[in-house]
Design a protein around this motif. Structure first.
Motif, PDB file in Angstrom:
ATOM      1  N   PHE A  15      29.484  35.254  -0.487  1.00  0.00           N
ATOM      2  CA  PHE A  15      28.507  36.347  -0.496  1.00  0.00           C
ATOM      3  C   PHE A  15      27.843  36.513  -1.865  1.00  0.00           C
ATOM      4  O   PHE A  15      26.721  36.987  -1.951  1.00  0.00           O
ATOM      5  CB  PHE A  15      29.151  37.669  -0.053  1.00  0.00           C
ATOM      6  CG  PHE A  15      29.222  37.827   1.434  1.00  0.00           C
ATOM      7  CD1 PHE A  15      28.090  38.139   2.172  1.00  0.00           C
ATOM      8  CD2 PHE A  15      30.422  37.643   2.105  1.00  0.00           C
ATOM      9  CE1 PHE A  15      28.150  38.281   3.554  1.00  0.00           C
ATOM     10  CE2 PHE A  15      30.493  37.787   3.482  1.00  0.00           C
ATOM     11  CZ  PHE A  15      29.350  38.094   4.209  1.00  0.00           C
ATOM     12  N   LEU A  24      21.337  35.758   3.657  1.00  0.00           N
ATOM     13  CA  LEU A  24      21.381  36.082   2.229  1.00  0.00           C
ATOM     14  C   LEU A  24      20.272  35.357   1.460  1.00  0.00           C
ATOM     15  O   LEU A  24      19.623  35.941   0.585  1.00  0.00           O
ATOM     16  CB  LEU A  24      22.753  35.719   1.647  1.00  0.00           C
ATOM     17  CG  LEU A  24      23.907  36.583   2.132  1.00  0.00           C
ATOM     18  CD1 LEU A  24      25.243  35.946   1.764  1.00  0.00           C
ATOM     19  CD2 LEU A  24      23.808  37.998   1.566  1.00  0.00           C
ATOM     20  N   THR A  41      16.729  37.000  -0.307  1.00  0.00           N
ATOM     21  CA  THR A  41      16.591  36.861  -1.753  1.00  0.00           C
ATOM     22  C   THR A  41      15.340  36.097  -2.152  1.00  0.00           C
ATOM     23  O   THR A  41      14.755  36.362  -3.204  1.00  0.00           O
ATOM     24  CB  THR A  41      17.842  36.166  -2.339  1.00  0.00           C
ATOM     25  OG1 THR A  41      19.015  36.888  -1.914  1.00  0.00           O
ATOM     26  CG2 THR A  41      17.811  36.136  -3.850  1.00  0.00           C
ATOM     27  N   PRO A  77      23.096  34.243  -2.635  1.00  0.00           N
ATOM     28  CA  PRO A  77      21.911  34.847  -3.252  1.00  0.00           C
ATOM     29  C   PRO A  77      21.644  34.312  -4.667  1.00  0.00           C
ATOM     30  O   PRO A  77      20.494  34.214  -5.080  1.00  0.00           O
ATOM     31  CB  PRO A  77      22.211  36.340  -3.289  1.00  0.00           C
ATOM     32  CG  PRO A  77      23.465  36.560  -2.551  1.00  0.00           C
ATOM     33  CD  PRO A  77      24.091  35.243  -2.263  1.00  0.00           C
ATOM     34  N   ASP A 118      25.214  33.551   7.998  1.00  0.00           N
ATOM     35  CA  ASP A 118      25.343  34.511   6.893  1.00  0.00           C
ATOM     36  C   ASP A 118      24.627  33.993   5.648  1.00  0.00           C
ATOM     37  O   ASP A 118      23.932  34.743   4.963  1.00  0.00           O
ATOM     38  CB  ASP A 118      26.817  34.763   6.560  1.00  0.00           C
ATOM     39  CG  ASP A 118      27.567  35.547   7.626  1.00  0.00           C
ATOM     40  OD1 ASP A 118      26.919  36.155   8.504  1.00  0.00           O
ATOM     41  OD2 ASP A 118      28.814  35.533   7.578  1.00  0.00           O
ATOM     42  N   THR A 119      24.805  32.715   5.364  1.00  0.00           N
ATOM     43  CA  THR A 119      24.141  32.107   4.210  1.00  0.00           C
ATOM     44  C   THR A 119      22.625  32.200   4.364  1.00  0.00           C
ATOM     45  O   THR A 119      21.915  32.567   3.415  1.00  0.00           O
ATOM     46  CB  THR A 119      24.571  30.630   4.058  1.00  0.00           C
ATOM     47  OG1 THR A 119      25.993  30.569   3.904  1.00  0.00           O
ATOM     48  CG2 THR A 119      23.894  29.973   2.866  1.00  0.00           C
TER      49      THR A 119
END
Length: 163
Positions: free
Chosen positions: A31, A65, A69, A35, A61-62
């Protein structure tokens, strides 16, 4: 000229052994690092117009993020076939990209990424988690990718800049 940012998903958690591999989430380091890598990509003049990601939870999830960003906030497309060990899944995903896009990102897994990147000149043994490879193709259409000489332009990974 077409450009692909190939990214390995961020570091995943092994805390719950009852979870199926496909369902494993990111761990705290993942996590943080996803970013951070996207911030580095913000320095590139051409950002991905889309992110195509494996359907595995850690890859999704990656992707979220990274998309949040990046300056251009590209849309995310889920691609089930990227949850694979085979480099051919990456080639097929690249070939299916929208013609009008010149820059895309694909988020996937090893060994598929390693196998593909070794085929285009990566000498590093392993693309680490959250690692990014930038590959350019001297083509007008994504469908031509398998028939051309790809050029590995850049490799980056979270610990590369540590002294």
């Amino acid at each position: 000229m077409k450009t692909v940012f190939l990214m390995r998903h961020a570091k995943s958690s092994w805390d719950d052994p009852s979870l199926d591999d496909h369902e494993r989430p990111l761990n705290p380091r993942g996590f943080r690092q996803a970013p951070q890598m996207a911030e580095r990509l913000n320095a590139w003049l051409h950002q991905p117009q889309t992110i195509v990601t494996s359907t595995a939870q850690r890859a999704k999830d990656t992707a979220v993020l990274v998309a949040q960003t990046l300056t251009d906030k590209p849309p995310i497309v889920l691609e089930e076939t990227l949850y694979s060990e085979h480099a051919s899944a990456i080639i097929h995903t690249i070939q299916a990209l929208e013609l009008e896009q010149d820059v895309a990102m694909i988020i996937g897994h090893n060994p598929a990424l390693n196998n593909y990147l070794h085929g285009v000149g990566m000498t590093k043994d392993n693309l680490p988690t959250s690692g990014v490879a930038v590959v350019q193709y001297p083509v007008e259409h994504w469908t031509e990718v398998a028939n051309t000489h790809a050029q590995l332009c850049f490799l980056d990974w979270p610990k590369r800049l540590r002294g």
